[in-house]
Design a protein around this motif. Structure first.
Motif, PDB file in Angstrom:
ATOM      1  N   LEU A  79       0.822  -1.207   0.000  1.00 58.42           N
ATOM      2  CA  LEU A  79       0.000   0.000   0.000  1.00 58.42           C
ATOM      3  C   LEU A  79       0.858   1.259   0.000  1.00 58.42           C
ATOM      4  CD1 LEU A  79      -2.929   1.182   0.319  1.00 58.42           C
ATOM      5  CD2 LEU A  79      -2.521   1.090   2.790  1.00 58.42           C
ATOM      6  N   TYR A  80       1.870   1.289   0.859  1.00 59.20           N
ATOM      7  CA  TYR A  80       2.630   2.519   1.065  1.00 59.20           C
ATOM      8  C   TYR A  80       3.708   2.776   0.011  1.00 59.20           C
ATOM      9  CZ  TYR A  80       0.371   2.389   5.629  1.00 59.20           C
ATOM     10  OH  TYR A  80      -0.555   2.348   6.644  1.00 59.20           O
ATOM     11  N   VAL A  81       4.341   1.761  -0.512  1.00 54.50           N
ATOM     12  CA  VAL A  81       5.393   1.984  -1.514  1.00 54.50           C
ATOM     13  C   VAL A  81       4.846   2.698  -2.753  1.00 54.50           C
ATOM     14  CG1 VAL A  81       6.992   0.845  -3.123  1.00 54.50           C
ATOM     15  CG2 VAL A  81       6.992   0.224  -0.697  1.00 54.50           C
ATOM     16  N   PRO A  82       3.723   2.234  -3.337  1.00 54.25           N
ATOM     17  CA  PRO A  82       3.191   2.983  -4.488  1.00 54.25           C
ATOM     18  C   PRO A  82       2.764   4.408  -4.132  1.00 54.25           C
ATOM     19  CG  PRO A  82       2.251   0.787  -4.433  1.00 54.25           C
ATOM     20  CD  PRO A  82       2.988   0.980  -3.142  1.00 54.25           C
ATOM     21  N   ILE A  83       2.228   4.606  -2.934  1.00 55.15           N
ATOM     22  CA  ILE A  83       1.837   5.956  -2.528  1.00 55.15           C
ATOM     23  C   ILE A  83       3.054   6.869  -2.487  1.00 55.15           C
ATOM     24  CG2 ILE A  83       1.002   7.336  -0.580  1.00 55.15           C
ATOM     25  CD1 ILE A  83      -1.012   5.063  -0.026  1.00 55.15           C
ATOM     26  N   VAL A  84       4.144   6.398  -1.904  1.00 50.70           N
ATOM     27  CA  VAL A  84       5.369   7.207  -1.829  1.00 50.70           C
ATOM     28  C   VAL A  84       5.910   7.469  -3.234  1.00 50.70           C
ATOM     29  CG1 VAL A  84       7.775   7.224  -1.049  1.00 50.70           C
ATOM     30  CG2 VAL A  84       5.954   6.499   0.512  1.00 50.70           C
TER      31      VAL A  84
END
Length: 97
Positions: A79-84
């Motif tokens: 979830l967080y890697v693509p957001i970053v």
């Protein structure tokens, strides 16, 4: 340690969902949505209120259930890697923001 991280995610998502639900117009404006129609406010509340509550529940469940903690951690990573990445690219493309 994994449970603490997952519970922290759950608490933060729940707090955000409550904040957005209690004050959708103010929070929308704070993140730059200054002119939303009624449909826009509805969508904002669904995504930033409803989805956040769902994420809070998921992270709490995976924290509580020891056999699901690895899945919770993997989900957080995915979830967080693509957001970053998307945030970094969009900041570079649309700078200054």
């Amino acid at each position: 340690m994994a449970a603490i991280y997952l519970y922290t995610n759950a608490v933060l998502y729940a707090a955000l969902a409550l904040w957005v639900t209690a004050s959708p117009w103010k929070t929308a404006e704070a993140v730059g949505y200054t002119q939303l129609s009624s449909g826009g406010h509805t969508e904002y509340l669904v995504v930033y209120g409803g989805l956040q509550f769902g994420l809070a529940a998921f992270f709490a469940w995976t924290a509580y259930t020891a056999s699901l903690q690895r899945a919770g951690l993997m989900f957080a990573l995915l979830l967080y890697v693509p957001i970053v990445l998307f945030r970094s690219i969009s900041l570079a493309k649309y700078w200054p923001v």
